[in-house]
Write a protein that holds these residues in place. Sequence first.
Motif, mmCIF file in Angstrom:
data_model
loop_
_atom_site.group_PDB
_atom_site.id
_atom_site.type_symbol
_atom_site.label_atom_id
_atom_site.label_comp_id
_atom_site.label_asym_id
_atom_site.label_seq_id
_atom_site.Cartn_x
_atom_site.Cartn_y
_atom_site.Cartn_z
ATOM 1 N N ARG A 75 35.720 32.644 35.474
ATOM 2 C CA ARG A 75 36.053 33.948 36.040
ATOM 3 C C ARG A 75 37.487 33.932 36.545
ATOM 4 N NH1 ARG A 75 35.980 34.666 41.699
ATOM 5 N NH2 ARG A 75 35.364 32.825 42.905
ATOM 6 N N THR A 76 38.028 35.122 36.767
ATOM 7 C CA THR A 76 39.359 35.230 37.371
ATOM 8 C C THR A 76 39.236 35.229 38.893
ATOM 9 O OG1 THR A 76 39.247 37.646 37.243
ATOM 10 C CG2 THR A 76 40.389 36.496 35.445
ATOM 11 N N LYS A 77 40.357 34.869 39.531
ATOM 12 C CA LYS A 77 40.411 34.814 40.986
ATOM 13 C C LYS A 77 41.862 34.983 41.409
ATOM 14 C CE LYS A 77 39.479 31.571 44.771
ATOM 15 N NZ LYS A 77 38.967 30.200 45.103
ATOM 16 N N PRO A 78 42.148 35.699 42.489
ATOM 17 C CA PRO A 78 43.539 35.810 42.941
ATOM 18 C C PRO A 78 44.118 34.435 43.250
ATOM 19 C CG PRO A 78 42.141 37.406 44.067
ATOM 20 C CD PRO A 78 41.229 36.489 43.320
ATOM 21 N N ASN A 79 45.367 34.216 42.848
ATOM 22 C CA ASN A 79 46.028 32.948 43.136
ATOM 23 C C ASN A 79 46.123 32.731 44.644
ATOM 24 O OD1 ASN A 79 48.913 31.508 43.720
ATOM 25 N ND2 ASN A 79 47.939 30.672 41.909
ATOM 26 N N ALA B 68 33.525 39.126 47.630
ATOM 27 C CA ALA B 68 33.944 39.785 48.868
ATOM 28 C C ALA B 68 35.181 39.146 49.484
ATOM 29 C CB ALA B 68 32.801 39.773 49.875
ATOM 30 N N SER B 69 35.232 37.808 49.522
ATOM 31 C CA SER B 69 36.358 37.132 50.171
ATOM 32 C C SER B 69 37.662 37.312 49.415
ATOM 33 C CB SER B 69 36.064 35.640 50.316
ATOM 34 O OG SER B 69 35.881 35.041 49.045
ATOM 35 N N GLU B 70 37.581 37.794 48.181
ATOM 36 C CA GLU B 70 38.777 37.958 47.357
ATOM 37 C C GLU B 70 39.183 39.419 47.218
ATOM 38 O OE1 GLU B 70 37.257 34.176 44.693
ATOM 39 O OE2 GLU B 70 37.632 36.082 43.702
ATOM 40 N N VAL B 71 38.407 40.323 47.801
ATOM 41 C CA VAL B 71 38.705 41.752 47.734
ATOM 42 C C VAL B 71 39.348 42.187 49.046
ATOM 43 C CG1 VAL B 71 37.722 44.048 47.505
ATOM 44 C CG2 VAL B 71 36.803 42.170 46.134
#
Length: 449
Positions: free
Chosen positions: A207-211, A328-331
């Motif tokens: 999956r993708t995730k913010p750097n 949630a922690s990435e939004v």
Amino acid sequence: MTLRQMGGLVLAFLLAAPFASAMETGKADGTITINRKPVKLKYAFAKKEKDFDKKDRWVVIVTDRAVSRSLLDDDMRFHKAVENGDVVAAMFRFDQGKKLDQAEVRSKALQHNSLPINVPQIKLTAPAFSADAIEAGAVTTEEQSFFSDVATLDVKFRAPLGQEKFGDNAAAAKELAASGPKISEGGATGTLTVDGTTVKLAHAIARTKPNAFDEKKKDVVVLITQNPVSAEMFVDDDKLFSAASDGSVQGLLVTIDSDEKPYHLQVLVPKASMQVSGSGFFNFDATDFSTKHVAGKFFTTSEQDFMGKHKYTYDVTFAAPVQSIAVASEVTVDASSGTKLPAGGGDPGKAYMAFDKAARAGNLAEIKKAASSTRPMPDMSPEDIKQMMEMMKLMRPANVKITGGFISGDHATLNVEGQESSSKSKVRGTIEMAREGGAWKLLGEKWSQ
């Protein structure tokens, strides 16, 4: 056919001939002769980058075999591959005016693994720079010597051009993929060995995730396991690490940045909590890499030691579609998606400041109380936890204050400021909070200068 028609046909043939015989992009044809022994060159790669004075320059590397561009983009890995005899290469560097200003040969057969080539003794044939490739022929006019080594070079190439990193070489990637095991989508083949116990890895999900350092960039997180893992478990750390503790899920959780470089690894096995972070520590040869799909080989070249407590190795090839899954922690909640919080951040702000106070004091019980259930404490010895707490106290920004924030349902984002502990420079943070059982808990925090 008239004479005029025949003349037109001949002219068309002559004009078409150079294109018909043009070298395939990504290929090289020629040899490096090292100490009188020829090595055939087959593949070419190129990139445009900035030098130390911020001026443009171009680098071309031709190799004797198919390699991943991620290997070439990692100087440490590339040098090690040469030292190990895994690749023989020639490097050409062109300056801002597209004139050749450096060249060398690299091989394990050389006394110092490299041999510089005198640029005036290289004849370039028809060098051509385009937006997507660099094409030329290069031949040494005299035998080159360096200490006891001698070498000559005669090669032509057409190298796919990338910006700041080597361009995608479809020909090399195709050969690499064909030389490895055939992997179905979401599949893997390989092993993970920890303290003498080997686990066969057969499944992959991504999956993708913010750097972690630049929210404008996207990382790809890959989970490679012995048993299939659902998307729900993949994004729920509590469930995933619980499954790792009881052994129902074992494998590797790898975070890879947009430059195709892994920078964080978690080894998931019972009774061994291991996390390793840093650039240049990991070997990853990508055959495909994007925010849509990832495939390649992730491996160690020797047995690794984790803090003197565990020994491990892994070697696995995998392929998986990359999913976009909201976590949630990435939004981040902002003005477009939430309601502005009152001064001080309201209840989420009070909960975060309680966490900050506990972290600064090293109060483990209060830290556990303030943290989200999705962020369980790692399974560590009391001594290791004590060291971790001391490190947390040293690294946390000082004089933290909440400058604003927004709330949407059970999720809130706080904007905060603080002071870097050593330089005293101002730092800013984005804090994600979640309401769990009626109480606000910390999901995650990101800080930057």
